[in-house]
Design an enzyme around this catalytic site. Sequence first.
Site, PDB file in Angstrom:
ATOM      1  CB  CYS A  72       0.921  34.958 102.102  1.00 14.32           C
ATOM      2  SG  CYS A  72       1.751  36.033 102.220  1.00 14.32           S
ATOM      3  CB  CYS A  75       4.213  32.334 101.321  1.00 13.80           C
ATOM      4  SG  CYS A  75       3.808  32.930 103.073  1.00 13.80           S
ATOM      5  CG  HIS A 134       2.954  34.846 106.716  1.00 11.47           C
ATOM      6  ND1 HIS A 134       2.809  34.785 105.467  1.00 11.47           N
ATOM      7  CD2 HIS A 134       2.176  34.787 107.702  1.00 11.47           C
ATOM      8  CE1 HIS A 134       1.231  35.659 105.367  1.00 11.47           C
ATOM      9  NE2 HIS A 134       1.223  35.531 106.333  1.00 11.47           N
ATOM     10  CG  ASN A 174       2.997  51.410 103.765  1.00  8.73           C
ATOM     11  OD1 ASN A 174       3.282  52.678 104.499  1.00  8.73           O
ATOM     12  ND2 ASN A 174       2.527  51.686 103.224  1.00  8.73           N
ATOM     13  CG  HIS A 185       5.325  38.224 104.053  1.00 10.22           C
ATOM     14  ND1 HIS A 185       4.930  36.695 104.242  1.00 10.22           N
ATOM     15  CD2 HIS A 185       6.782  37.671 103.374  1.00 10.22           C
ATOM     16  CE1 HIS A 185       6.183  35.490 103.498  1.00 10.22           C
ATOM     17  NE2 HIS A 185       7.090  36.755 103.264  1.00 10.22           N
ATOM     18  CG  HIS A 187       4.893  43.658 102.409  1.00  7.20           C
ATOM     19  ND1 HIS A 187       4.615  43.097 102.526  1.00  7.20           N
ATOM     20  CD2 HIS A 187       4.909  44.212 101.225  1.00  7.20           C
ATOM     21  CE1 HIS A 187       3.088  44.217 102.544  1.00  7.20           C
ATOM     22  NE2 HIS A 187       3.093  44.437 101.666  1.00  7.20           N
ATOM     23  CD  GLN A 189       3.937  49.405  98.595  1.00  7.70           C
ATOM     24  OE1 GLN A 189       3.862  49.310  97.854  1.00  7.70           O
ATOM     25  NE2 GLN A 189       3.649  49.457  99.716  1.00  7.70           N
TER      26      GLN A 189
HETATM   27 ZN   LIG Z   1       3.688  34.883 103.270  1.00  5.53          ZN
END
Ligand SMILES: [Zn+2]
Length: 363
Positions: A72, A75, A134, A174, A185, A187, A189
């Site tokens: 990833c 991470c 993660h 999203n 992971h 996250h 934007q």
């Molecule tokens: Zn990750």
Amino acid sequence: MKRTITHLADGRELIYFDRRDDADRSAIDRRMLDPRPVASELRYDPLTEEWIAIAGHRQTRTFQPTGTASECPLCPSSDTRSSEIPAHDYDVVVFENRFPSFSGNFGTYSEVGGLSEVRPGAGRCEVVCFTSEHSSSFSRLSTDQVELVMEAWADRTAELSGIEGVEQVFCFENRGEEIGITLAHPHGQIYGYPYVTPRTKLQLAAAKRYSKGNLFADVLAAERAEGTRVVAANELWTAFVPAAARWPYEVHIYPHRQVPDLAALSEAERSAFAPLYTSVLRAFDDLFGVVMPYISAWHQAPVRQDRELAYLHLELFSIRRAPGKLKYLAGSESAMGAFVNDVLPEEAARMIRSQVDHYQISY
Ligand SMILES: [Zn+2]
């Protein structure tokens, strides 16, 4: 809170947001990276009066189908592996997207005819890692952690608003493979757009025509008075399914005080938002007992216009309408922009409300 600005190997900015003032942020990105791609081009559609970003370079971006922590890029780095984040740990981190739709790195752009105009996709695209864990999700973040994410959103909103050419800042998440997310992971934007987005334009035009007060404030007041579609509320925020919901499961979350953007929220408002929002997200997952794919979108005022009319709010929606069934944007929605929703908003509200933690419903 401590904010540290550093740079990645290809010159992109990376910003750590730490709870601890003594966090060590001296790690250096030693990867060999290709030069950054140029900004996409914007083409004007004279029939819809919308700008379309044509980002050819994005076709080549890395696809991460496996999504395991060992590969990833979001991470933290380890002694044996370098990710996008050079440090071995972090609380919340923001960095410039490697394959941005909008940036300040212009190429050359030629006229294309067709009554269109072409201009560079000026602006900025950033990635926000909500946690270093993660396999976590936004719904499982602690109140402290959500508050730190909100500090990062507010910081980036103010910062991107100051970039020449940026007209609107959009913070969003999203979530889920069904939405097309390529990295598991947790996250989100942030886009700094070089224009006011079509949906915001429509909403602000409606708000301008409305003469009885502030349109957004009156929608919120009416939903609170009606009550049947309210799914969660506390002293400072209310979450409700809109009367004319487009999506099977859709919740709008408004602060009770009209503010233009995330940077204008008070500390108390941020603190009150955190448990309410994660509670609604968990309710989404509990609806069918399967991970709910969703899009979570902060609607903020444009940077330079109509700031007194706009009203910060979050629009959260899922494309899942039942276990194993997704709502696709087919002919009517995609071709005509005419939505058909198979789920009665009052029924959706009842279902979501029944899953929301009890203490979040008093108002
Ligand atoms: Zn990750």
